[in-house]
Design a protein around this motif. Sequence first.
Motif, PDB file in Angstrom:
ATOM      1  N   SER A 555      40.832 -17.440 -33.951  1.00  0.00           N
ATOM      2  CA  SER A 555      41.661 -16.772 -34.971  1.00  0.00           C
ATOM      3  C   SER A 555      42.755 -17.679 -35.515  1.00  0.00           C
ATOM      4  N   LEU A 556      42.998 -18.836 -34.852  1.00  0.00           N
ATOM      5  CA  LEU A 556      44.030 -19.770 -35.301  1.00  0.00           C
ATOM      6  C   LEU A 556      43.513 -20.785 -36.312  1.00  0.00           C
ATOM      7  N   THR A 557      42.190 -20.863 -36.504  1.00  0.00           N
ATOM      8  CA  THR A 557      41.638 -21.926 -37.341  1.00  0.00           C
ATOM      9  C   THR A 557      42.150 -21.858 -38.772  1.00  0.00           C
ATOM     10  N   LYS A 558      42.262 -20.661 -39.326  1.00  0.00           N
ATOM     11  CA  LYS A 558      42.725 -20.544 -40.708  1.00  0.00           C
ATOM     12  C   LYS A 558      44.184 -20.938 -40.818  1.00  0.00           C
ATOM     13  N   ALA A 559      45.010 -20.441 -39.862  1.00  0.00           N
ATOM     14  CA  ALA A 559      46.440 -20.731 -39.919  1.00  0.00           C
ATOM     15  C   ALA A 559      46.716 -22.216 -39.724  1.00  0.00           C
ATOM     16  N   LEU A 560      45.899 -22.902 -38.896  1.00  0.00           N
ATOM     17  CA  LEU A 560      46.147 -24.311 -38.611  1.00  0.00           C
ATOM     18  C   LEU A 560      45.331 -25.253 -39.494  1.00  0.00           C
ATOM     19  N   GLY A 561      44.504 -24.700 -40.392  1.00  0.00           N
ATOM     20  CA  GLY A 561      43.779 -25.538 -41.344  1.00  0.00           C
ATOM     21  C   GLY A 561      42.733 -26.422 -40.691  1.00  0.00           C
ATOM     22  N   ALA A 562      41.964 -25.884 -39.775  1.00  0.00           N
ATOM     23  CA  ALA A 562      40.903 -26.642 -39.103  1.00  0.00           C
ATOM     24  C   ALA A 562      39.687 -25.747 -38.951  1.00  0.00           C
ATOM     25  N   ASP A 563      38.489 -26.374 -38.989  1.00  0.00           N
ATOM     26  CA  ASP A 563      37.280 -25.562 -38.829  1.00  0.00           C
ATOM     27  C   ASP A 563      36.850 -25.454 -37.370  1.00  0.00           C
ATOM     28  N   ILE A 564      37.244 -26.427 -36.511  1.00  0.00           N
ATOM     29  CA  ILE A 564      36.862 -26.398 -35.096  1.00  0.00           C
ATOM     30  C   ILE A 564      38.103 -26.662 -34.256  1.00  0.00           C
ATOM     31  N   LEU A 565      38.470 -25.699 -33.416  1.00  0.00           N
ATOM     32  CA  LEU A 565      39.598 -25.850 -32.513  1.00  0.00           C
ATOM     33  C   LEU A 565      39.121 -25.656 -31.080  1.00  0.00           C
ATOM     34  N   ILE A 566      39.645 -26.486 -30.185  1.00  0.00           N
ATOM     35  CA  ILE A 566      39.314 -26.353 -28.767  1.00  0.00           C
ATOM     36  C   ILE A 566      40.601 -26.239 -27.966  1.00  0.00           C
ATOM     37  N   ALA A 567      40.521 -25.450 -26.893  1.00  0.00           N
ATOM     38  CA  ALA A 567      41.682 -25.293 -26.024  1.00  0.00           C
ATOM     39  C   ALA A 567      41.775 -26.486 -25.066  1.00  0.00           C
ATOM     40  N   GLU A 568      42.893 -26.545 -24.340  1.00  0.00           N
ATOM     41  CA  GLU A 568      43.193 -27.716 -23.512  1.00  0.00           C
ATOM     42  C   GLU A 568      42.142 -27.941 -22.435  1.00  0.00           C
ATOM     43  N   ASP A 569      41.637 -26.870 -21.797  1.00  0.00           N
ATOM     44  CA  ASP A 569      40.646 -27.044 -20.732  1.00  0.00           C
ATOM     45  C   ASP A 569      39.373 -27.703 -21.246  1.00  0.00           C
ATOM     46  N   THR A 570      38.956 -27.339 -22.453  1.00  0.00           N
ATOM     47  CA  THR A 570      37.787 -27.986 -23.057  1.00  0.00           C
ATOM     48  C   THR A 570      38.114 -29.421 -23.433  1.00  0.00           C
ATOM     49  N   TYR A 571      39.296 -29.624 -23.978  1.00  0.00           N
ATOM     50  CA  TYR A 571      39.724 -30.967 -24.382  1.00  0.00           C
ATOM     51  C   TYR A 571      39.690 -31.936 -23.204  1.00  0.00           C
ATOM     52  N   ASN A 572      40.115 -31.484 -22.035  1.00  0.00           N
ATOM     53  CA  ASN A 572      40.138 -32.361 -20.870  1.00  0.00           C
ATOM     54  C   ASN A 572      38.739 -32.824 -20.472  1.00  0.00           C
ATOM     55  N   LEU A 573      37.728 -32.025 -20.806  1.00  0.00           N
ATOM     56  CA  LEU A 573      36.353 -32.384 -20.460  1.00  0.00           C
ATOM     57  C   LEU A 573      35.693 -33.285 -21.492  1.00  0.00           C
ATOM     58  N   VAL A 574      36.059 -33.139 -22.774  1.00  0.00           N
ATOM     59  CA  VAL A 574      35.314 -33.820 -23.841  1.00  0.00           C
ATOM     60  C   VAL A 574      36.133 -34.858 -24.580  1.00  0.00           C
ATOM     61  N   ARG A 575      37.369 -35.118 -24.188  1.00  0.00           N
ATOM     62  CA  ARG A 575      38.252 -35.968 -24.993  1.00  0.00           C
ATOM     63  C   ARG A 575      37.734 -37.399 -25.142  1.00  0.00           C
ATOM     64  N   LYS A 576      36.930 -37.880 -24.171  1.00  0.00           N
ATOM     65  CA  LYS A 576      36.402 -39.235 -24.266  1.00  0.00           C
ATOM     66  C   LYS A 576      35.241 -39.340 -25.249  1.00  0.00           C
ATOM     67  N   LEU A 613      41.760 -35.558 -39.177  1.00  0.00           N
ATOM     68  CA  LEU A 613      41.686 -34.151 -39.581  1.00  0.00           C
ATOM     69  C   LEU A 613      41.873 -34.012 -41.078  1.00  0.00           C
ATOM     70  N   ALA A 614      42.700 -34.880 -41.640  1.00  0.00           N
ATOM     71  CA  ALA A 614      42.901 -34.831 -43.091  1.00  0.00           C
ATOM     72  C   ALA A 614      41.591 -35.099 -43.826  1.00  0.00           C
ATOM     73  N   ALA A 615      40.784 -36.035 -43.312  1.00  0.00           N
ATOM     74  CA  ALA A 615      39.492 -36.326 -43.937  1.00  0.00           C
ATOM     75  C   ALA A 615      38.546 -35.140 -43.808  1.00  0.00           C
ATOM     76  N   VAL A 616      38.602 -34.438 -42.665  1.00  0.00           N
ATOM     77  CA  VAL A 616      37.769 -33.244 -42.496  1.00  0.00           C
ATOM     78  C   VAL A 616      38.157 -32.178 -43.513  1.00  0.00           C
ATOM     79  N   ARG A 617      39.452 -31.971 -43.659  1.00  0.00           N
ATOM     80  CA  ARG A 617      39.915 -30.964 -44.629  1.00  0.00           C
ATOM     81  C   ARG A 617      39.469 -31.305 -46.036  1.00  0.00           C
ATOM     82  N   LYS A 618      39.542 -32.592 -46.378  1.00  0.00           N
ATOM     83  CA  LYS A 618      39.122 -33.012 -47.711  1.00  0.00           C
ATOM     84  C   LYS A 618      37.625 -32.805 -47.893  1.00  0.00           C
ATOM     85  N   LEU A 619      36.842 -33.144 -46.858  1.00  0.00           N
ATOM     86  CA  LEU A 619      35.389 -32.994 -46.936  1.00  0.00           C
ATOM     87  C   LEU A 619      34.977 -31.539 -47.124  1.00  0.00           C
TER      88      LEU A 619
END
Length: 646
Positions: A555-576, A613-619
């Motif tokens: 529900s935060l994707t529209k407010a934060l201007g992103a199409d894909i958002l991940i929480a911290e627990d997911t980020y810790n697994l996939v950040r590399k 992220l700016a390039a994603v928004r433009k795309l």
Amino acid sequence: MSSKILADDVARYEIVPTNAENSENQEKPKKAAKKRRNTDSNSIFSIGFKMVTIVTLIVIVSLGSITALVSWLVRQDLQIAAEDNNFETNRRSSLEAEETLSKMQSDALYFLHTTALLNADNAKNSADYFFAQNPRIAAIGHSTLFANGDFFLKNDIDISLVSSFEETSEAFLNEAALGKTTVVNAAPHFTYHLLAIFFKGETGGAYILFSPENLNTSFGTGVNKSYLINDAGDIIVHSDNENIRKAVNVSDREYVRNIKESSAKSRQSLAETDDGTTQFLAYTKLNTGGCIAITSIEYKKVFEGIEATTRRNIYLTIAILALSVMCIWFFAKSISIPLKMLAFAARKIEGGEFDINLIQKGRDEIGVLTASFQKMTSALHIFGRFTNKEIAIKAMRNQIKPGGLPKHATVFFSDIRGFTAKSESFTNVFGEDAPNRIVHWLNEYFTQMIDCVEKTGGTIDKFIGDAVMAHWGTSYTTGSPQKDAINCVMASLMMRKALYELNKNRKKGDLSDPPITIGCGINTGIVTAGQLGSDQRMEYTVIGDPVNLASRVESLTKALGADILIAEDTYNLVRKFFITEEMPSVTVKGKEKPVRIFAVVGPVGTSKGPQTLAAVRKLLGIETPDLEKTDVNADEKKYKIGEAKK
């Protein structure tokens, strides 16, 4: 930015899905239908399988027993005949060898006795006469050496070799003087097949050198192979001249040791030779020089004829059996083929494949059964489209047990931006046909999204209007929470690409076919997975705090201007593995501390595609939000934007 760039980005990482396993879906039949089905099921084997089995058993038992009995009886006769023949061959060979060796020794003794009574000239004349009468004798040595010059000349052998041979044989002469008779292979010295017998003369050791060519017939080639060895184990007569020329010694071979250790003068036995073959071995110990005549025949060769006959009988049995099966097949195919088709269709249904097309042939009971079966498969195929078929199959196979289980899963939510407004525009444009158009528009979108989830091993949980809920690491898992999380993020990037392709031919502002933009929220954690519902209706789903947080993140994707958002627990697994940008942290309802949120840009390690992220928004045509003006209480005060505590 081209769609190829997006495709290259998504294809960079390996996806490790676990394919869904199939299961059968069955409807409850009526009692009469069930009874008829059981009857027909029995008919499958009574007409086809049982008839073929009965005829096969009759043919195999009758012809097989006759073949086996005849083969066994003939083998017994062949073995007896082979043993008798082998023993008789050995007896003849040993008799001739004994006679030859004894004669040569006695002739040499007589010659030496005669020449000892004559003067030198008369002795030479007597020797010439003796060699003329015995052309196979090359030389006789005692106190005086007598050589057969004609023999050496005829066979192109240097006569001087006799003297050197006598010098090298001093040990044998000394033993002969003490009364020991020895037979020696002289071929290595003369390069010609000669035998030497060392024996006791009138005044000391003596010897006779002769050619054993008369033994080549008895010890020649054939099915039965005979050879003669001396007391030391040297081969002195053999059909293969290489064994003679190289002075092959066989004393270290087990069967030779057994023969020497045996007290029997002659015997026959079945033994395994050093080359690994099993042979009938017959031997006879000679009286001269400890020589042994050995005759052998290979075990397999004895039974070659009966084995060939047995093979022909087996081929005949197979031919008769094949002909019988063909006759039964053509007789019963009108029944067995349709039943096999039904059995094949049943296995397909058992494997979870319901889209089956059966053609009814005939109007008999099988034809009626085929038509009923086709109706059932059509109903199951339609039913499978209204439920999660793979989950139902796993549940019916008891691969998903009733009740909940903790799973380290990654949960995904997506939602179409502005769906309410788009659905109203459909109503304004198409009127009464709007519902049909909306469903068609959504189905095209859902088809692409479902494909992305299934290709990465995810499970579609449910559709909530235009929203999609899916999870990884629950009913299927790669075995690693990290790989499951990577697959989930890859699925969202594949969705980005799929939507980019779908929207390429859509025009902004087109109310009849508007472009679709979505927001995706992803979170990882321990969830409770299981079948929820009642006895009448159940569904496989996940519940828990990680699920709620994934929904909040989406529900935060529209407010934060992103199409894909991940929480911290997911980020810790996939950040590399992915390029991400941290967004302002969010205080979610039910959480005491702010939650760190990250926007997914693309895979790591590629120069193509968006790098920021700016390039994603433009795309994707996403407006950059002004976070200072964002109403944090807009969504039932579920979140607020603030500083992250690092």
